[in-house]
Write a protein that holds these residues in place. Structure first.
Motif, PDB file in Angstrom:
ATOM      1  N   LEU A  94     -74.445   5.657 -13.322  1.00 42.82           N
ATOM      2  CA  LEU A  94     -73.540   5.182 -14.328  1.00 42.82           C
ATOM      3  C   LEU A  94     -73.837   5.134 -15.668  1.00 42.82           C
ATOM      4  O   LEU A  94     -72.890   5.473 -16.479  1.00 42.82           O
ATOM      5  CB  LEU A  94     -73.602   3.675 -13.822  1.00 42.82           C
ATOM      6  CG  LEU A  94     -72.907   2.852 -12.548  1.00 42.82           C
ATOM      7  CD1 LEU A  94     -73.113   1.629 -12.426  1.00 42.82           C
ATOM      8  CD2 LEU A  94     -71.441   3.401 -12.608  1.00 42.82           C
ATOM      9  N   SER A  95     -75.251   5.413 -15.721  1.00 46.66           N
ATOM     10  CA  SER A  95     -75.639   5.703 -17.240  1.00 46.66           C
ATOM     11  C   SER A  95     -75.256   7.094 -17.749  1.00 46.66           C
ATOM     12  O   SER A  95     -74.777   7.170 -18.831  1.00 46.66           O
ATOM     13  CB  SER A  95     -77.350   5.435 -17.339  1.00 46.66           C
ATOM     14  OG  SER A  95     -77.420   4.105 -17.046  1.00 46.66           O
ATOM     15  N   PHE A 107     -81.992   5.265 -22.831  1.00 50.11           N
ATOM     16  CA  PHE A 107     -82.191   3.865 -23.042  1.00 50.11           C
ATOM     17  C   PHE A 107     -81.349   2.790 -22.248  1.00 50.11           C
ATOM     18  O   PHE A 107     -81.852   1.868 -21.972  1.00 50.11           O
ATOM     19  CB  PHE A 107     -81.875   3.538 -24.749  1.00 50.11           C
ATOM     20  CG  PHE A 107     -83.062   3.925 -25.810  1.00 50.11           C
ATOM     21  CD1 PHE A 107     -84.146   2.970 -25.775  1.00 50.11           C
ATOM     22  CD2 PHE A 107     -83.099   5.121 -26.109  1.00 50.11           C
ATOM     23  CE1 PHE A 107     -85.376   3.480 -26.686  1.00 50.11           C
ATOM     24  CE2 PHE A 107     -84.066   5.480 -26.971  1.00 50.11           C
ATOM     25  CZ  PHE A 107     -85.026   4.608 -27.231  1.00 50.11           C
ATOM     26  N   ALA A 108     -80.266   3.239 -21.758  1.00 48.38           N
ATOM     27  CA  ALA A 108     -79.202   2.677 -21.148  1.00 48.38           C
ATOM     28  C   ALA A 108     -79.805   2.349 -19.705  1.00 48.38           C
ATOM     29  O   ALA A 108     -79.900   1.368 -19.016  1.00 48.38           O
ATOM     30  CB  ALA A 108     -77.939   3.221 -21.000  1.00 48.38           C
ATOM     31  N   LEU A 253     -73.475  -3.978 -22.191  1.00 52.10           N
ATOM     32  CA  LEU A 253     -74.036  -2.593 -22.718  1.00 52.10           C
ATOM     33  C   LEU A 253     -72.881  -1.656 -22.090  1.00 52.10           C
ATOM     34  O   LEU A 253     -72.561  -0.686 -23.118  1.00 52.10           O
ATOM     35  CB  LEU A 253     -75.001  -2.349 -21.796  1.00 52.10           C
ATOM     36  CG  LEU A 253     -75.934  -1.049 -22.088  1.00 52.10           C
ATOM     37  CD1 LEU A 253     -76.595  -1.135 -23.658  1.00 52.10           C
ATOM     38  CD2 LEU A 253     -77.025  -0.713 -21.443  1.00 52.10           C
ATOM     39  N   PHE A 254     -72.371  -1.651 -21.200  1.00 53.35           N
ATOM     40  CA  PHE A 254     -71.013  -0.626 -20.594  1.00 53.35           C
ATOM     41  C   PHE A 254     -69.615  -0.912 -21.370  1.00 53.35           C
ATOM     42  O   PHE A 254     -69.157   0.183 -21.645  1.00 53.35           O
ATOM     43  CB  PHE A 254     -71.464  -0.548 -19.203  1.00 53.35           C
ATOM     44  CG  PHE A 254     -72.331   0.126 -18.613  1.00 53.35           C
ATOM     45  CD1 PHE A 254     -72.361   1.590 -18.438  1.00 53.35           C
ATOM     46  CD2 PHE A 254     -73.547  -0.465 -18.357  1.00 53.35           C
ATOM     47  CE1 PHE A 254     -73.338   2.433 -18.061  1.00 53.35           C
ATOM     48  CE2 PHE A 254     -74.711   0.326 -17.874  1.00 53.35           C
ATOM     49  CZ  PHE A 254     -74.731   1.761 -17.726  1.00 53.35           C
ATOM     50  N   PHE A 255     -69.518  -1.991 -21.362  1.00 53.51           N
ATOM     51  CA  PHE A 255     -68.150  -2.391 -21.715  1.00 53.51           C
ATOM     52  C   PHE A 255     -67.994  -3.254 -23.071  1.00 53.51           C
ATOM     53  O   PHE A 255     -66.715  -3.740 -23.394  1.00 53.51           O
ATOM     54  CB  PHE A 255     -67.192  -3.139 -20.704  1.00 53.51           C
ATOM     55  CG  PHE A 255     -67.210  -2.540 -19.327  1.00 53.51           C
ATOM     56  CD1 PHE A 255     -66.479  -1.289 -18.945  1.00 53.51           C
ATOM     57  CD2 PHE A 255     -68.194  -2.896 -18.356  1.00 53.51           C
ATOM     58  CE1 PHE A 255     -66.491  -0.704 -17.901  1.00 53.51           C
ATOM     59  CE2 PHE A 255     -68.336  -2.094 -17.071  1.00 53.51           C
ATOM     60  CZ  PHE A 255     -67.349  -1.111 -16.845  1.00 53.51           C
ATOM     61  N   GLY A 256     -69.041  -3.222 -23.819  1.00 49.91           N
ATOM     62  CA  GLY A 256     -69.125  -3.978 -24.918  1.00 49.91           C
ATOM     63  C   GLY A 256     -67.908  -3.907 -25.942  1.00 49.91           C
ATOM     64  O   GLY A 256     -67.507  -4.622 -26.374  1.00 49.91           O
TER      65      GLY A 256
END
Length: 267
Positions: A94-95, A107-108, A253-256
């Protein structure tokens, strides 16, 4: 992202890397809350103490081959072990799909690995180790500092600092008021430090979203366990808050960007 043959191979390699790191996370989850070294001695069965051979320590595959049991004493191996490895492999993929091969990916992925480890520790021991929170907070500031350098602007770093302060400060106030008026510790300081960690990655709005969405997830889980245990007293339930904050922070973090734009005026 176009998925040609070479891209599929690359994603599979990233998944393998992820599950391998997930195997290490299992060591962290088991040893860190017990104040054991995470590097020595090598992995062994906690029941019969036999050292685990390398061919019995292949992520996911060894669990399936051994049918979830120790080769020597036949003690059942918790399904959590391959689950953590699978989750970490998916986190790596995903990252990559979100950020590609970049500093953001590193970092993610580190953020998600930390969230996985602290969530399982919190579920088992109702604690979040300071080592995870402090290293995570430091990594968040380093990440923000690198983005500030790249953009020639202090905005990313300032947002990270404000995010850490807003997140931890808001939870600290709730914990203080709960303790003052009910004389019971409703939130641990581990949760407060966790919000500082998450806020350093997500900024002030992401920290507030994490608290809000994490609280909703925690409430739903509490209602589920209350029904399961047939206990109508919500105050008696001791459910760790950290995993829900971790999940909410990961979502942001992913959809911010989409969440922020939707809240402040659509896409």
């Amino acid at each position: 992202m176009e998925l040609n043959f070479y891209e599929v191979i690359k994603i599979f390699a990233i998944f393998i890397l992820g599950v391998s790191i997930g195997s290490f996370l299992n060591v962290v989850i088991y040893r860190m809350p017990r104040d054991l070294s995470i590097v020595y001695p090598p992995s062994s069965c906690p029941v019969c103490k036999n050292r685990i051979k390398w061919y019995d320590n292949i992520p996911i595959i060894s669990y399936l081959i051994l049918k979830g049991k120790c080769r020597f004493c036949k003690t059942s191996i918790p399904v959590r072990y391959p689950l953590v490895e699978l989750m970490t492999g998916c986190a790596a993929v995903l990252s990559y799909l979100k950020f590609g091969f970049s500093v953001d990916f590193v970092f993610a992925f580190y953020f998600l690995c930390s969230m996985i480890a602290l969530s399982f520790i919190d579920f088992d021991f109702k604690i979040i180790p300071d080592e995870i929170n402090y290293l995570g907070l430091l990594s968040g500031f380093v990440y923000a500092g690198m983005k500030s350098y790249q953009s020639s602007s202090f905005e990313p770093l300032i947002n990270a600092i404000i995010g850490a302060l807003v997140g931890s400060g808001f939870l600290f106030l709730i914990a203080y008021l709960y303790l003052k008026f009910r004389n019971i510790e409703g939130l641990g300081m581990g949760d407060v430090k966790l919000l500082a960690f998450i806020g350093s990655y997500t900024g002030w709005f992401g920290a507030l979203f994490t608290i809000f969405f994490g609280s909703i997830l925690g409430l739903l889980a509490s209602l589920y366990f209350m029904k399961k245990e047939k206990d109508n007293n919500l105050m008696k339930l001791e459910i760790p808050f950290g995993p829900f904050l971790a999940l909410a922070g990961s979502v942001y973090l992913f959809f911010g960007e989409k969440i922020y734009n939707f809240y402040f005026g659509g896409f």
